[in-house]
Write a protein that holds these residues in place. Structure first.
Motif, PDB file in Angstrom:
ATOM      1  N   MET A   1       2.493  18.343 -13.809  1.00  0.00           N
ATOM      2  CA  MET A   1       1.463  17.807 -12.937  1.00  0.00           C
ATOM      3  C   MET A   1       0.522  18.942 -12.526  1.00  0.00           C
ATOM      4  O   MET A   1       0.955  20.015 -12.137  1.00  0.00           O
ATOM      5  CB  MET A   1       2.118  17.184 -11.713  1.00  0.00           C
ATOM      6  CG  MET A   1       1.167  16.716 -10.693  1.00  0.00           C
ATOM      7  SD  MET A   1       1.388  14.965 -10.499  1.00  0.00           S
ATOM      8  CE  MET A   1      -0.015  14.577  -9.568  1.00  0.00           C
ATOM      9  N   VAL A   2      -0.743  18.669 -12.624  1.00  0.00           N
ATOM     10  CA  VAL A   2      -1.760  19.656 -12.297  1.00  0.00           C
ATOM     11  C   VAL A   2      -2.116  19.521 -10.819  1.00  0.00           C
ATOM     12  O   VAL A   2      -2.392  18.431 -10.329  1.00  0.00           O
ATOM     13  CB  VAL A   2      -3.013  19.448 -13.163  1.00  0.00           C
ATOM     14  CG1 VAL A   2      -4.081  20.445 -12.805  1.00  0.00           C
ATOM     15  CG2 VAL A   2      -2.666  19.540 -14.637  1.00  0.00           C
ATOM     16  N   SER A   3      -2.109  20.635 -10.108  1.00  0.00           N
ATOM     17  CA  SER A   3      -2.445  20.609  -8.687  1.00  0.00           C
ATOM     18  C   SER A   3      -3.963  20.688  -8.492  1.00  0.00           C
ATOM     19  O   SER A   3      -4.705  21.068  -9.402  1.00  0.00           O
ATOM     20  CB  SER A   3      -1.772  21.769  -7.961  1.00  0.00           C
ATOM     21  OG  SER A   3      -2.389  22.984  -8.325  1.00  0.00           O
ATOM     22  N   ASN A   4      -4.389  20.331  -7.309  1.00  0.00           N
ATOM     23  CA  ASN A   4      -5.822  20.412  -7.001  1.00  0.00           C
ATOM     24  C   ASN A   4      -6.325  21.848  -7.034  1.00  0.00           C
ATOM     25  O   ASN A   4      -7.483  22.092  -7.351  1.00  0.00           O
ATOM     26  CB  ASN A   4      -6.105  19.778  -5.644  1.00  0.00           C
ATOM     27  CG  ASN A   4      -6.048  18.270  -5.695  1.00  0.00           C
ATOM     28  OD1 ASN A   4      -5.884  17.679  -6.756  1.00  0.00           O
ATOM     29  ND2 ASN A   4      -6.181  17.650  -4.542  1.00  0.00           N
ATOM     30  N   ALA A  73     -15.978  23.409  -6.607  1.00  0.00           N
ATOM     31  CA  ALA A  73     -14.552  23.772  -6.614  1.00  0.00           C
ATOM     32  C   ALA A  73     -13.914  23.396  -5.282  1.00  0.00           C
ATOM     33  O   ALA A  73     -12.772  22.918  -5.250  1.00  0.00           O
ATOM     34  CB  ALA A  73     -14.387  25.263  -6.893  1.00  0.00           C
ATOM     35  N   ALA A  74     -14.652  23.585  -4.190  1.00  0.00           N
ATOM     36  CA  ALA A  74     -14.130  23.174  -2.879  1.00  0.00           C
ATOM     37  C   ALA A  74     -13.957  21.653  -2.811  1.00  0.00           C
ATOM     38  O   ALA A  74     -12.969  21.160  -2.252  1.00  0.00           O
ATOM     39  CB  ALA A  74     -15.054  23.661  -1.771  1.00  0.00           C
ATOM     40  N   VAL A  75     -14.897  20.916  -3.394  1.00  0.00           N
ATOM     41  CA  VAL A  75     -14.782  19.458  -3.412  1.00  0.00           C
ATOM     42  C   VAL A  75     -13.570  19.032  -4.231  1.00  0.00           C
ATOM     43  O   VAL A  75     -12.797  18.169  -3.810  1.00  0.00           O
ATOM     44  CB  VAL A  75     -16.081  18.818  -3.969  1.00  0.00           C
ATOM     45  CG1 VAL A  75     -15.900  17.333  -4.231  1.00  0.00           C
ATOM     46  CG2 VAL A  75     -17.245  19.050  -3.025  1.00  0.00           C
ATOM     47  N   VAL A  76     -13.390  19.652  -5.395  1.00  0.00           N
ATOM     48  CA  VAL A  76     -12.257  19.296  -6.247  1.00  0.00           C
ATOM     49  C   VAL A  76     -10.947  19.685  -5.578  1.00  0.00           C
ATOM     50  O   VAL A  76      -9.955  18.957  -5.665  1.00  0.00           O
ATOM     51  CB  VAL A  76     -12.404  19.950  -7.636  1.00  0.00           C
ATOM     52  CG1 VAL A  76     -11.129  19.831  -8.442  1.00  0.00           C
ATOM     53  CG2 VAL A  76     -13.561  19.319  -8.389  1.00  0.00           C
ATOM     54  N   TRP A  77     -10.924  20.825  -4.914  1.00  0.00           N
ATOM     55  CA  TRP A  77      -9.704  21.253  -4.227  1.00  0.00           C
ATOM     56  C   TRP A  77      -9.304  20.235  -3.160  1.00  0.00           C
ATOM     57  O   TRP A  77      -8.150  19.905  -2.997  1.00  0.00           O
ATOM     58  CB  TRP A  77      -9.914  22.614  -3.598  1.00  0.00           C
ATOM     59  CG  TRP A  77      -8.673  23.253  -3.061  1.00  0.00           C
ATOM     60  CD1 TRP A  77      -7.509  22.647  -2.700  1.00  0.00           C
ATOM     61  CD2 TRP A  77      -8.471  24.631  -2.837  1.00  0.00           C
ATOM     62  NE1 TRP A  77      -6.605  23.566  -2.258  1.00  0.00           N
ATOM     63  CE2 TRP A  77      -7.167  24.804  -2.328  1.00  0.00           C
ATOM     64  CE3 TRP A  77      -9.262  25.745  -3.005  1.00  0.00           C
ATOM     65  CZ2 TRP A  77      -6.658  26.035  -1.995  1.00  0.00           C
ATOM     66  CZ3 TRP A  77      -8.740  26.979  -2.675  1.00  0.00           C
ATOM     67  CH2 TRP A  77      -7.450  27.123  -2.178  1.00  0.00           C
ATOM     68  N   LEU A  85     -22.526  11.733  -8.867  1.00  0.00           N
ATOM     69  CA  LEU A  85     -23.597  11.899  -7.897  1.00  0.00           C
ATOM     70  C   LEU A  85     -23.471  13.218  -7.144  1.00  0.00           C
ATOM     71  O   LEU A  85     -24.458  13.937  -6.945  1.00  0.00           O
ATOM     72  CB  LEU A  85     -23.603  10.717  -6.916  1.00  0.00           C
ATOM     73  CG  LEU A  85     -24.740  10.667  -5.918  1.00  0.00           C
ATOM     74  CD1 LEU A  85     -26.074  10.610  -6.645  1.00  0.00           C
ATOM     75  CD2 LEU A  85     -24.599   9.475  -5.015  1.00  0.00           C
ATOM     76  N   VAL A  86     -22.256  13.559  -6.756  1.00  0.00           N
ATOM     77  CA  VAL A  86     -22.029  14.829  -6.065  1.00  0.00           C
ATOM     78  C   VAL A  86     -22.337  15.996  -7.002  1.00  0.00           C
ATOM     79  O   VAL A  86     -22.978  16.974  -6.596  1.00  0.00           O
ATOM     80  CB  VAL A  86     -20.575  14.907  -5.541  1.00  0.00           C
ATOM     81  CG1 VAL A  86     -20.240  16.297  -5.036  1.00  0.00           C
ATOM     82  CG2 VAL A  86     -20.360  13.878  -4.456  1.00  0.00           C
ATOM     83  N   ALA A  87     -21.910  15.898  -8.249  1.00  0.00           N
ATOM     84  CA  ALA A  87     -22.160  16.973  -9.214  1.00  0.00           C
ATOM     85  C   ALA A  87     -23.653  17.217  -9.400  1.00  0.00           C
ATOM     86  O   ALA A  87     -24.117  18.364  -9.383  1.00  0.00           O
ATOM     87  CB  ALA A  87     -21.504  16.641 -10.550  1.00  0.00           C
ATOM     88  N   ALA A  88     -24.420  16.154  -9.560  1.00  0.00           N
ATOM     89  CA  ALA A  88     -25.860  16.302  -9.766  1.00  0.00           C
ATOM     90  C   ALA A  88     -26.568  16.800  -8.507  1.00  0.00           C
ATOM     91  O   ALA A  88     -27.414  17.691  -8.569  1.00  0.00           O
ATOM     92  CB  ALA A  88     -26.454  14.979 -10.224  1.00  0.00           C
ATOM     93  N   ALA A  89     -26.222  16.232  -7.365  1.00  0.00           N
ATOM     94  CA  ALA A  89     -26.894  16.608  -6.118  1.00  0.00           C
ATOM     95  C   ALA A  89     -26.632  18.066  -5.753  1.00  0.00           C
ATOM     96  O   ALA A  89     -27.555  18.790  -5.358  1.00  0.00           O
ATOM     97  CB  ALA A  89     -26.442  15.695  -4.988  1.00  0.00           C
ATOM     98  N   VAL A  90     -25.398  18.506  -5.896  1.00  0.00           N
ATOM     99  CA  VAL A  90     -25.071  19.895  -5.565  1.00  0.00           C
ATOM    100  C   VAL A  90     -25.813  20.851  -6.495  1.00  0.00           C
ATOM    101  O   VAL A  90     -26.310  21.900  -6.064  1.00  0.00           O
ATOM    102  CB  VAL A  90     -23.543  20.122  -5.611  1.00  0.00           C
ATOM    103  CG1 VAL A  90     -23.195  21.591  -5.575  1.00  0.00           C
ATOM    104  CG2 VAL A  90     -22.880  19.393  -4.456  1.00  0.00           C
TER     105      VAL A  90
END
Length: 137
Positions: A1-4, A73-77, A85-90
């Motif tokens: 399992m991959v962690s955040n 990275a903070a959002v994914v964590w 939408l978050v990816a494009a806006a950031v």
């Protein structure tokens, strides 16, 4: 399992390293296609040589790529994933911040390049999804 935490690390690395490459590739493709079809008048400024434009865009786009990478990275964590939408806006906001810090020299093309930054961010997000680093949301 991959962690955040692992997802966040890979998100940061891929956005910071692959993002500028995709940006340079996209800009080189745009310049080459407008030159090949004889429609370079649609570009806001006279483009430099193809190699010079690609290298210059790769070097310049490292700052917005690192800003984007840190925020995403903070959002994914925190959430374990990333919406388009978050990816494009950031990416667009990071491009604007980088444009304030570093001179871009292409004031007429600033809006078009910001949109290109958002599209590059979507391409990097799709790369993360295809590599099974983040889930498709």
């Amino acid at each position: 399992m991959v962690s955040n935490g692992q997802r966040a690390l890979w998100t940061f690395l891929i956005y910071a390293l692959v993002g500028p490459f995709f940006a340079a590739l996209a800009l080189a493709a745009i310049i080459a296609l407008t030159g090949a079809f004889g429609i370079s008048s649609v570009l806001p400024v006279e483009p430099p040589a193809l190699g010079e434009a690609a290298i210059g865009s790769y070097v310049w786009s490292t700052l917005p790529a690192v800003l984007t990478a840190a925020i995403l990275a903070a959002v994914v964590w925190r959430t374990g994933g990333l919406s388009w939408l978050v990816a494009a806006a950031v990416a667009v906001i990071a491009f604007a911040l980088a444009g304030l810090i570093l001179p871009i020299g292409l004031d007429q093309a600033r809006t078009a390049l910001a949109i290109l930054a958002g599209l590059v961010s979507l391409a990097v997000r799709q790369t993360l999804i295809q590599a099974n680093i983040i889930p498709d949301r």
